[in-house]
Design a protein around this motif. Structure first.
Motif, PDB file in Angstrom:
ATOM      1  N   GLN A   8     -16.135 -22.178  80.863  1.00  0.00           N
ATOM      2  CA  GLN A   8     -14.866 -23.282  80.330  1.00  0.00           C
ATOM      3  C   GLN A   8     -14.788 -21.872  78.554  1.00  0.00           C
ATOM      4  OE1 GLN A   8     -13.420 -25.724  80.105  1.00  0.00           O
ATOM      5  NE2 GLN A   8     -13.862 -25.850  82.092  1.00  0.00           N
ATOM      6  N   GLU A   9     -16.531 -21.399  78.442  1.00  0.00           N
ATOM      7  CA  GLU A   9     -16.574 -20.412  77.698  1.00  0.00           C
ATOM      8  C   GLU A   9     -15.336 -19.335  77.433  1.00  0.00           C
ATOM      9  OE1 GLU A   9     -20.224 -17.118  75.463  1.00  0.00           O
ATOM     10  OE2 GLU A   9     -20.651 -20.189  76.285  1.00  0.00           O
ATOM     11  N   THR A  10     -15.273 -18.821  78.730  1.00  0.00           N
ATOM     12  CA  THR A  10     -14.792 -18.235  79.438  1.00  0.00           C
ATOM     13  C   THR A  10     -13.429 -18.268  78.893  1.00  0.00           C
ATOM     14  OG1 THR A  10     -16.519 -17.319  80.094  1.00  0.00           O
ATOM     15  CG2 THR A  10     -14.119 -15.786  80.542  1.00  0.00           C
ATOM     16  N   LYS A  11     -12.703 -19.291  79.528  1.00  0.00           N
ATOM     17  CA  LYS A  11     -11.656 -19.880  79.204  1.00  0.00           C
ATOM     18  C   LYS A  11     -11.102 -19.794  77.946  1.00  0.00           C
ATOM     19  CE  LYS A  11      -8.990 -22.847  80.790  1.00  0.00           C
ATOM     20  NZ  LYS A  11      -8.686 -24.945  81.577  1.00  0.00           N
ATOM     21  N   SER A  12     -11.783 -20.392  76.493  1.00  0.00           N
ATOM     22  CA  SER A  12     -11.879 -20.557  75.394  1.00  0.00           C
ATOM     23  C   SER A  12     -11.047 -19.545  74.428  1.00  0.00           C
ATOM     24  CB  SER A  12     -12.283 -20.774  74.870  1.00  0.00           C
ATOM     25  OG  SER A  12     -13.732 -20.248  74.885  1.00  0.00           O
ATOM     26  N   GLU A  13     -12.173 -18.170  75.227  1.00  0.00           N
ATOM     27  CA  GLU A  13     -12.438 -16.832  74.879  1.00  0.00           C
ATOM     28  C   GLU A  13     -10.674 -16.319  74.882  1.00  0.00           C
ATOM     29  OE1 GLU A  13     -15.640 -14.747  75.362  1.00  0.00           O
ATOM     30  OE2 GLU A  13     -17.618 -16.093  74.670  1.00  0.00           O
ATOM     31  N   VAL A  14     -10.975 -16.473  76.382  1.00  0.00           N
ATOM     32  CA  VAL A  14      -9.239 -15.882  76.237  1.00  0.00           C
ATOM     33  C   VAL A  14      -7.877 -16.801  75.488  1.00  0.00           C
ATOM     34  CG1 VAL A  14      -8.059 -15.416  78.445  1.00  0.00           C
ATOM     35  CG2 VAL A  14     -10.236 -14.917  78.438  1.00  0.00           C
ATOM     36  N   ARG A  15      -8.512 -18.037  75.263  1.00  0.00           N
ATOM     37  CA  ARG A  15      -7.102 -18.360  74.692  1.00  0.00           C
ATOM     38  C   ARG A  15      -7.385 -18.382  73.025  1.00  0.00           C
ATOM     39  NH1 ARG A  15      -7.990 -24.158  75.856  1.00  0.00           N
ATOM     40  NH2 ARG A  15      -7.897 -24.048  77.916  1.00  0.00           N
ATOM     41  N   VAL A  16      -8.386 -18.346  72.805  1.00  0.00           N
ATOM     42  CA  VAL A  16      -8.375 -17.416  71.752  1.00  0.00           C
ATOM     43  C   VAL A  16      -8.133 -16.054  70.820  1.00  0.00           C
ATOM     44  CG1 VAL A  16      -9.636 -17.225  69.615  1.00  0.00           C
ATOM     45  CG2 VAL A  16      -9.857 -19.075  70.464  1.00  0.00           C
ATOM     46  N   ALA A  17      -8.317 -15.138  72.018  1.00  0.00           N
ATOM     47  CA  ALA A  17      -7.988 -13.596  71.991  1.00  0.00           C
ATOM     48  C   ALA A  17      -6.147 -13.660  72.125  1.00  0.00           C
ATOM     49  CB  ALA A  17      -8.520 -13.201  73.518  1.00  0.00           C
ATOM     50  N   SER A  18      -6.050 -14.743  73.497  1.00  0.00           N
ATOM     51  CA  SER A  18      -4.203 -14.492  73.580  1.00  0.00           C
ATOM     52  C   SER A  18      -3.313 -15.107  72.499  1.00  0.00           C
ATOM     53  CB  SER A  18      -3.932 -15.240  74.932  1.00  0.00           C
ATOM     54  OG  SER A  18      -4.088 -16.252  74.664  1.00  0.00           O
ATOM     55  N   LEU A  19      -4.102 -15.782  71.800  1.00  0.00           N
ATOM     56  CA  LEU A  19      -3.421 -16.045  70.446  1.00  0.00           C
ATOM     57  C   LEU A  19      -3.956 -15.035  69.581  1.00  0.00           C
ATOM     58  CD1 LEU A  19      -2.352 -18.522  68.757  1.00  0.00           C
ATOM     59  CD2 LEU A  19      -4.162 -19.606  68.307  1.00  0.00           C
ATOM     60  N   TYR A  20      -4.833 -14.886  69.036  1.00  0.00           N
ATOM     61  CA  TYR A  20      -4.852 -13.723  68.929  1.00  0.00           C
ATOM     62  C   TYR A  20      -3.752 -11.639  68.640  1.00  0.00           C
ATOM     63  CZ  TYR A  20      -5.432  -9.487  65.596  1.00  0.00           C
ATOM     64  OH  TYR A  20      -5.588  -8.596  64.971  1.00  0.00           O
ATOM     65  N   GLN A  21      -3.758 -12.210  70.160  1.00  0.00           N
ATOM     66  CA  GLN A  21      -2.763 -10.756  70.899  1.00  0.00           C
ATOM     67  C   GLN A  21      -1.203 -11.147  70.386  1.00  0.00           C
ATOM     68  OE1 GLN A  21      -3.843 -10.308  75.360  1.00  0.00           O
ATOM     69  NE2 GLN A  21      -5.497  -9.105  73.624  1.00  0.00           N
ATOM     70  N   TRP A  22      -1.174 -12.529  70.565  1.00  0.00           N
ATOM     71  CA  TRP A  22       0.501 -13.269  70.616  1.00  0.00           C
ATOM     72  C   TRP A  22       0.996 -13.227  69.072  1.00  0.00           C
ATOM     73  CZ3 TRP A  22       1.981 -16.660  67.213  1.00  0.00           C
ATOM     74  CH2 TRP A  22       3.826 -17.152  67.182  1.00  0.00           C
ATOM     75  N   PHE A  23      -0.314 -13.491  68.230  1.00  0.00           N
ATOM     76  CA  PHE A  23      -0.045 -12.752  66.808  1.00  0.00           C
ATOM     77  C   PHE A  23       0.152 -11.332  66.169  1.00  0.00           C
ATOM     78  CE2 PHE A  23      -2.098 -11.879  62.359  1.00  0.00           C
ATOM     79  CZ  PHE A  23      -1.179 -12.670  61.756  1.00  0.00           C
ATOM     80  N   GLU A  24      -0.719 -11.070  66.176  1.00  0.00           N
ATOM     81  CA  GLU A  24      -0.262  -9.265  66.918  1.00  0.00           C
ATOM     82  C   GLU A  24       0.976  -9.496  66.601  1.00  0.00           C
ATOM     83  OE1 GLU A  24      -2.711  -6.391  68.715  1.00  0.00           O
ATOM     84  OE2 GLU A  24      -4.096  -6.085  66.677  1.00  0.00           O
ATOM     85  N   ARG A  25       1.299  -9.374  67.754  1.00  0.00           N
ATOM     86  CA  ARG A  25       2.401  -8.687  68.450  1.00  0.00           C
ATOM     87  C   ARG A  25       3.766  -9.168  67.762  1.00  0.00           C
ATOM     88  NH1 ARG A  25       4.607  -7.023  73.760  1.00  0.00           N
ATOM     89  NH2 ARG A  25       6.449  -7.558  73.891  1.00  0.00           N
ATOM     90  N   ALA A  26       3.559 -10.449  67.232  1.00  0.00           N
ATOM     91  CA  ALA A  26       4.768 -11.430  65.984  1.00  0.00           C
ATOM     92  C   ALA A  26       4.974 -10.504  65.303  1.00  0.00           C
ATOM     93  CB  ALA A  26       4.538 -12.925  65.923  1.00  0.00           C
ATOM     94  N   VAL A  27       3.599 -10.111  64.576  1.00  0.00           N
ATOM     95  CA  VAL A  27       3.636  -8.758  63.299  1.00  0.00           C
ATOM     96  C   VAL A  27       4.401  -8.608  63.646  1.00  0.00           C
ATOM     97  CG1 VAL A  27       2.458  -8.531  61.573  1.00  0.00           C
ATOM     98  CG2 VAL A  27       1.528 -10.664  62.164  1.00  0.00           C
ATOM     99  N   VAL A  28       3.594  -7.295  64.545  1.00  0.00           N
ATOM    100  CA  VAL A  28       4.065  -6.481  65.160  1.00  0.00           C
ATOM    101  C   VAL A  28       5.800  -6.069  64.703  1.00  0.00           C
ATOM    102  CG1 VAL A  28       4.310  -4.044  66.338  1.00  0.00           C
ATOM    103  CG2 VAL A  28       2.032  -5.025  65.401  1.00  0.00           C
ATOM    104  N   LEU A  29       5.914  -6.384  65.177  1.00  0.00           N
ATOM    105  CA  LEU A  29       7.862  -6.929  65.915  1.00  0.00           C
ATOM    106  C   LEU A  29       8.908  -7.430  65.099  1.00  0.00           C
ATOM    107  CD1 LEU A  29       7.700  -8.936  69.505  1.00  0.00           C
ATOM    108  CD2 LEU A  29       8.357  -6.673  68.685  1.00  0.00           C
ATOM    109  N   PHE A  30       7.802  -8.464  63.739  1.00  0.00           N
ATOM    110  CA  PHE A  30       8.542  -8.642  62.363  1.00  0.00           C
ATOM    111  C   PHE A  30       8.589  -7.517  61.598  1.00  0.00           C
ATOM    112  CE2 PHE A  30       8.767  -9.613  57.553  1.00  0.00           C
ATOM    113  CZ  PHE A  30       9.372 -10.517  57.763  1.00  0.00           C
TER     114      PHE A  30
END
Length: 157
Positions: A8-30
């Motif tokens: 469960q801890e690893t799953k939540s870390e992956v979710r947070v990391a993927s959320l940040y990666q999504w945010f980073e990708r959106a900023v870079v594309l913008f």
């Protein structure tokens, strides 16, 4: 801690990391989109200045180096913006996790080269010229070291 808790801890870390990666990708594309707009506007302005300001008015004199300095300075500005956009696209395509330092050094070299091209040596003192030469040498050495390091890593792989 049980295996289920660790999962469960690893799953939540992956979710947070993927959320940040999504945010980073959106900023870079913008940012890439904004730079593309700037490049299009710069090319349009450059085209108009060359066409109406130089060609149609007859100001395009091959012996006038100041005109060529101004035109090549504007062209280098567009090239610098394109290289910057390219380094952001590398991040967006996830080929690299961060902007490669080689791209940053290359952009700095292009900016210094642009400065040298538009530099009026009649109005520039020797200390300023020496400083620019030192910057070019330092950036060249850093670029060479980074490239040599990349070549060694590719050979090892």
């Amino acid at each position: 801690m049980s295996s289920m808790d660790e999962f469960q801890e690893t799953k939540s870390e992956v979710r947070v990391a993927s959320l940040y990666q999504w945010f980073e990708r959106a900023v870079v594309l913008f940012l890439t989109f904004l730079i593309a707009i700037v490049v299009v506007a710069a090319v349009w302005t450059l085209s108009l200045k060359i066409l109406f300001g130089l060609v149609l008015t007859g100001s395009l004199d091959p012996s006038d180096f100041e005109v060529f300095q101004a035109v090549f300075g504007m062209i280098f500005t567009v090239i610098i913006a394109l290289e910057f956009k390219k380094s952001l696209l590398v991040v967006a395509e996830r080929r690299e996790a961060v902007v490669q330092i080689r791209s940053v050094v290359l952009i700095a070299l292009l900016a210094v080269c642009r400065k040298i091209i538009i530099l009026d040596l009649n109005e520039t003192d020797a200390v300023h010229t020496l400083a620019l030469a030192t910057v070019i040498l330092a950036l060249g050495v850093v670029y060479w070291l980074i490239r040599a390091s990349d070549c060694r890593q590719e050979e090892a792989a």
